[in-house]
Scaffold this motif. Structure first.
Motif, PDB file in Angstrom:
ATOM      1  N   PRO A 139       3.360 -16.480   9.015  1.00  0.00           N
ATOM      2  CA  PRO A 139       2.945 -16.472   7.596  1.00  0.00           C
ATOM      3  C   PRO A 139       2.861 -15.046   7.074  1.00  0.00           C
ATOM      4  O   PRO A 139       2.420 -14.139   7.781  1.00  0.00           O
ATOM      5  CB  PRO A 139       1.581 -17.155   7.617  1.00  0.00           C
ATOM      6  CG  PRO A 139       1.087 -16.993   9.024  1.00  0.00           C
ATOM      7  CD  PRO A 139       2.308 -17.024   9.889  1.00  0.00           C
ATOM      8  N   LEU A 140       3.328 -14.873   5.842  1.00  0.00           N
ATOM      9  CA  LEU A 140       3.296 -13.552   5.222  1.00  0.00           C
ATOM     10  C   LEU A 140       1.861 -13.174   4.882  1.00  0.00           C
ATOM     11  O   LEU A 140       1.126 -13.946   4.256  1.00  0.00           O
ATOM     12  CB  LEU A 140       4.149 -13.554   3.950  1.00  0.00           C
ATOM     13  CG  LEU A 140       5.656 -13.813   4.157  1.00  0.00           C
ATOM     14  CD1 LEU A 140       6.371 -13.844   2.813  1.00  0.00           C
ATOM     15  CD2 LEU A 140       6.258 -12.760   5.077  1.00  0.00           C
ATOM     16  N   VAL A 141       1.445 -12.017   5.310  1.00  0.00           N
ATOM     17  CA  VAL A 141       0.107 -11.488   5.010  1.00  0.00           C
ATOM     18  C   VAL A 141       0.281 -10.167   4.293  1.00  0.00           C
ATOM     19  O   VAL A 141       1.074  -9.315   4.719  1.00  0.00           O
ATOM     20  CB  VAL A 141      -0.716 -11.293   6.308  1.00  0.00           C
ATOM     21  CG1 VAL A 141      -2.089 -10.724   5.978  1.00  0.00           C
ATOM     22  CG2 VAL A 141      -0.834 -12.614   7.052  1.00  0.00           C
ATOM     23  N   LYS A 142      -0.435  -9.992   3.220  1.00  0.00           N
ATOM     24  CA  LYS A 142      -0.301  -8.773   2.431  1.00  0.00           C
ATOM     25  C   LYS A 142      -0.859  -7.582   3.193  1.00  0.00           C
ATOM     26  O   LYS A 142      -1.838  -7.692   3.929  1.00  0.00           O
ATOM     27  CB  LYS A 142      -1.032  -8.928   1.096  1.00  0.00           C
ATOM     28  CG  LYS A 142      -0.420  -9.993   0.205  1.00  0.00           C
ATOM     29  CD  LYS A 142      -1.175 -10.091  -1.111  1.00  0.00           C
ATOM     30  CE  LYS A 142      -0.565 -11.179  -1.997  1.00  0.00           C
ATOM     31  NZ  LYS A 142      -1.304 -11.315  -3.275  1.00  0.00           N
ATOM     32  N   THR A 143      -0.217  -6.463   3.008  1.00  0.00           N
ATOM     33  CA  THR A 143      -0.660  -5.236   3.661  1.00  0.00           C
ATOM     34  C   THR A 143      -1.929  -4.716   2.989  1.00  0.00           C
ATOM     35  O   THR A 143      -2.231  -5.068   1.832  1.00  0.00           O
ATOM     36  CB  THR A 143       0.438  -4.171   3.571  1.00  0.00           C
ATOM     37  OG1 THR A 143       0.635  -3.824   2.184  1.00  0.00           O
ATOM     38  CG2 THR A 143       1.748  -4.676   4.147  1.00  0.00           C
ATOM     39  N   PRO A 144      -2.700  -3.885   3.698  1.00  0.00           N
ATOM     40  CA  PRO A 144      -3.906  -3.294   3.069  1.00  0.00           C
ATOM     41  C   PRO A 144      -3.584  -2.553   1.788  1.00  0.00           C
ATOM     42  O   PRO A 144      -4.378  -2.583   0.839  1.00  0.00           O
ATOM     43  CB  PRO A 144      -4.433  -2.361   4.162  1.00  0.00           C
ATOM     44  CG  PRO A 144      -3.952  -2.971   5.448  1.00  0.00           C
ATOM     45  CD  PRO A 144      -2.609  -3.551   5.139  1.00  0.00           C
ATOM     46  N   ALA A 145      -2.444  -1.877   1.729  1.00  0.00           N
ATOM     47  CA  ALA A 145      -2.081  -1.145   0.509  1.00  0.00           C
ATOM     48  C   ALA A 145      -1.876  -2.107  -0.657  1.00  0.00           C
ATOM     49  O   ALA A 145      -2.298  -1.846  -1.794  1.00  0.00           O
ATOM     50  CB  ALA A 145      -0.812  -0.319   0.752  1.00  0.00           C
ATOM     51  N   GLU A 146      -1.219  -3.251  -0.370  1.00  0.00           N
ATOM     52  CA  GLU A 146      -0.995  -4.238  -1.426  1.00  0.00           C
ATOM     53  C   GLU A 146      -2.318  -4.834  -1.904  1.00  0.00           C
ATOM     54  O   GLU A 146      -2.535  -5.025  -3.114  1.00  0.00           O
ATOM     55  CB  GLU A 146      -0.069  -5.345  -0.920  1.00  0.00           C
ATOM     56  CG  GLU A 146       1.360  -4.876  -0.689  1.00  0.00           C
ATOM     57  CD  GLU A 146       2.208  -5.949  -0.048  1.00  0.00           C
ATOM     58  OE1 GLU A 146       3.440  -5.886  -0.162  1.00  0.00           O
ATOM     59  OE2 GLU A 146       1.630  -6.881   0.571  1.00  0.00           O
ATOM     60  N   ARG A 147      -3.200  -5.122  -0.952  1.00  0.00           N
ATOM     61  CA  ARG A 147      -4.503  -5.687  -1.331  1.00  0.00           C
ATOM     62  C   ARG A 147      -5.332  -4.669  -2.128  1.00  0.00           C
ATOM     63  O   ARG A 147      -6.040  -5.019  -3.078  1.00  0.00           O
ATOM     64  CB  ARG A 147      -5.265  -6.135  -0.087  1.00  0.00           C
ATOM     65  CG  ARG A 147      -4.606  -7.297   0.629  1.00  0.00           C
ATOM     66  CD  ARG A 147      -5.456  -7.766   1.798  1.00  0.00           C
ATOM     67  NE  ARG A 147      -4.821  -8.861   2.498  1.00  0.00           N
ATOM     68  CZ  ARG A 147      -4.884 -10.140   2.111  1.00  0.00           C
ATOM     69  NH1 ARG A 147      -5.561 -10.452   1.032  1.00  0.00           N
ATOM     70  NH2 ARG A 147      -4.271 -11.081   2.800  1.00  0.00           N
ATOM     71  N   GLN A 148      -5.243  -3.396  -1.722  1.00  0.00           N
ATOM     72  CA  GLN A 148      -5.974  -2.368  -2.450  1.00  0.00           C
ATOM     73  C   GLN A 148      -5.450  -2.236  -3.878  1.00  0.00           C
ATOM     74  O   GLN A 148      -6.222  -2.055  -4.832  1.00  0.00           O
ATOM     75  CB  GLN A 148      -5.848  -1.016  -1.713  1.00  0.00           C
ATOM     76  CG  GLN A 148      -6.652   0.113  -2.354  1.00  0.00           C
ATOM     77  CD  GLN A 148      -8.138  -0.161  -2.351  1.00  0.00           C
ATOM     78  OE1 GLN A 148      -8.640  -0.826  -1.451  1.00  0.00           O
ATOM     79  NE2 GLN A 148      -8.833   0.334  -3.363  1.00  0.00           N
ATOM     80  N   ALA A 149      -4.145  -2.344  -4.042  1.00  0.00           N
ATOM     81  CA  ALA A 149      -3.559  -2.266  -5.380  1.00  0.00           C
ATOM     82  C   ALA A 149      -4.016  -3.449  -6.236  1.00  0.00           C
ATOM     83  O   ALA A 149      -4.329  -3.286  -7.420  1.00  0.00           O
ATOM     84  CB  ALA A 149      -2.032  -2.236  -5.281  1.00  0.00           C
ATOM     85  N   GLU A 150      -4.047  -4.634  -5.629  1.00  0.00           N
ATOM     86  CA  GLU A 150      -4.520  -5.807  -6.367  1.00  0.00           C
ATOM     87  C   GLU A 150      -5.988  -5.650  -6.754  1.00  0.00           C
ATOM     88  O   GLU A 150      -6.410  -6.023  -7.862  1.00  0.00           O
ATOM     89  CB  GLU A 150      -4.325  -7.064  -5.529  1.00  0.00           C
ATOM     90  CG  GLU A 150      -2.867  -7.451  -5.342  1.00  0.00           C
ATOM     91  CD  GLU A 150      -2.737  -8.715  -4.513  1.00  0.00           C
ATOM     92  OE1 GLU A 150      -3.771  -9.200  -4.004  1.00  0.00           O
ATOM     93  OE2 GLU A 150      -1.603  -9.214  -4.377  1.00  0.00           O
ATOM     94  N   TYR A 151      -6.781  -5.113  -5.830  1.00  0.00           N
ATOM     95  CA  TYR A 151      -8.201  -4.899  -6.124  1.00  0.00           C
ATOM     96  C   TYR A 151      -8.374  -3.905  -7.274  1.00  0.00           C
ATOM     97  O   TYR A 151      -9.197  -4.111  -8.179  1.00  0.00           O
ATOM     98  CB  TYR A 151      -8.910  -4.398  -4.881  1.00  0.00           C
ATOM     99  CG  TYR A 151     -10.362  -4.055  -5.110  1.00  0.00           C
ATOM    100  CD1 TYR A 151     -11.314  -5.058  -5.223  1.00  0.00           C
ATOM    101  CD2 TYR A 151     -10.769  -2.732  -5.220  1.00  0.00           C
ATOM    102  CE1 TYR A 151     -12.645  -4.751  -5.444  1.00  0.00           C
ATOM    103  CE2 TYR A 151     -12.094  -2.409  -5.441  1.00  0.00           C
ATOM    104  CZ  TYR A 151     -13.044  -3.414  -5.559  1.00  0.00           C
ATOM    105  OH  TYR A 151     -14.352  -3.109  -5.782  1.00  0.00           O
ATOM    106  N   ALA A 152      -7.594  -2.826  -7.259  1.00  0.00           N
ATOM    107  CA  ALA A 152      -7.673  -1.834  -8.338  1.00  0.00           C
ATOM    108  C   ALA A 152      -7.285  -2.451  -9.671  1.00  0.00           C
ATOM    109  O   ALA A 152      -7.897  -2.166 -10.711  1.00  0.00           O
ATOM    110  CB  ALA A 152      -6.767  -0.632  -8.010  1.00  0.00           C
ATOM    111  N   GLU A 153      -6.285  -3.331  -9.660  1.00  0.00           N
ATOM    112  CA  GLU A 153      -5.862  -3.993 -10.896  1.00  0.00           C
ATOM    113  C   GLU A 153      -6.956  -4.920 -11.419  1.00  0.00           C
ATOM    114  O   GLU A 153      -7.215  -4.997 -12.629  1.00  0.00           O
ATOM    115  CB  GLU A 153      -4.570  -4.774 -10.642  1.00  0.00           C
ATOM    116  CG  GLU A 153      -4.037  -5.513 -11.868  1.00  0.00           C
ATOM    117  CD  GLU A 153      -3.657  -4.579 -12.994  1.00  0.00           C
ATOM    118  OE1 GLU A 153      -3.631  -5.029 -14.152  1.00  0.00           O
ATOM    119  OE2 GLU A 153      -3.375  -3.390 -12.712  1.00  0.00           O
ATOM    120  N   ARG A 154      -7.617  -5.637 -10.475  1.00  0.00           N
ATOM    121  CA  ARG A 154      -8.718  -6.518 -10.908  1.00  0.00           C
ATOM    122  C   ARG A 154      -9.865  -5.704 -11.508  1.00  0.00           C
ATOM    123  O   ARG A 154     -10.493  -6.109 -12.489  1.00  0.00           O
ATOM    124  CB  ARG A 154      -9.220  -7.344  -9.719  1.00  0.00           C
ATOM    125  CG  ARG A 154      -8.274  -8.440  -9.277  1.00  0.00           C
ATOM    126  CD  ARG A 154      -8.996  -9.447  -8.389  1.00  0.00           C
ATOM    127  NE  ARG A 154      -9.566  -8.795  -7.208  1.00  0.00           N
ATOM    128  CZ  ARG A 154      -8.913  -8.619  -6.066  1.00  0.00           C
ATOM    129  NH1 ARG A 154      -7.645  -9.048  -5.961  1.00  0.00           N
ATOM    130  NH2 ARG A 154      -9.489  -8.049  -5.025  1.00  0.00           N
TER     131      ARG A 154
END
Length: 231
Positions: A139-154
């Motif tokens: 299963p595809l799991v988002k990288t920490p960088a991707e999650r951090q970017a999503e968090y910053a956008e939220r």
């Protein structure tokens, strides 16, 4: 002189009926404080309505009823406006806290997922018993960088939403105060017109009483045979 003293006395009594219109507004830092503040607002609002009802009864016993009622209404309006501000602040803090708690939970979940992904990547893949078996898709799991970017956008979206809500809240308070001021102005105009009509009525009654008194005096003089005097 007697009328002036009476007016001064009634004005002082009406001023004594005014109630404190401001409520302390300490900073809210916890949900418990917000809930306590909302409970205080409810109690204070009930007390304001009860005080206004009591002030009305006192005003109806005074000579200048309209003036007394106007002051009682203004005191009630100021108290309710202040309580409304406190209520808005407490509800805003609770909504903001809920969003922050949700974001922290999402960030913690992202960190756990990233740790699990790193742990799986460090382990060698298990050997297949049957070489013909196809490997299961990972299963595809988002990288920490991707999650951090999503968090910053939220966070960015939440800040924009908070700014919009703050602007709307300020506009709502301004609209409420404007409507209250317009209502008070209309009530004052009505009270002024009533006072003018009452003054004209009292003058007419005084003039009629003076005429009746003069007519009675002339009739008495005529009955007694005294010469008629010219007014």
């Amino acid at each position: 002189m007697a009328v002036g003293a009476l007016i001064c006395g009634l004005a002082g009594a009406a001023a004594a009926q005014e109630l404190p219109a401001r409520v302390p507004n300490p900073a809210i830092t916890t949900v418990e404080q917000a809930d306590a503040k909302l409970a205080d607002v409810k109690r204070e609002r009930d007390a304001a309505e009860a005080d206004y009802a009591a002030a009305e009864q006192v005003c109806y016993a005074k000579f200048f009823v309209n003036n007394c009622l106007d002051k009682a209404k203004e005191t009630r309006r100021a108290r309710l406006a202040e309580l409304r501000k406190l209520e808005i602040d407490a509800n805003y803090f609770k909504r903001k806290n809920s969003v922050e708690v949700r974001d922290r939970e999402l960030e913690e979940r992202a960190q756990r997922d990233a740790a699990e992904q790193a742990s799986r990547a460090a382990k060698p893949p298990a050997q297949r018993v049957n070489p013909d078996d196809k490997p299961r898709p990972v299963p595809l799991v988002k990288t920490p960088a991707e999650r951090q970017a999503e968090y910053a956008e939220r966070q960015k979206q939440r800040q924009a939403a908070d700014a919009k809500k703050a602007s709307e809240r300020a506009q709502n308070v301004a609209d409420y105060q404007r409507k209250q001021a317009e209502s008070a102005e209309r009530q004052q105009r009505v009270a002024d017109k009533k006072a003018e009509r009452e003054a004209r009525r009292l003058k007419r009654e005084a003039d009629e009483a003076a005429k009746k008194a003069a007519a009675a005096a002339r009739a008495k003089e005529k009955a007694e045979g005294k010469p008629r005097t010219v007014d």
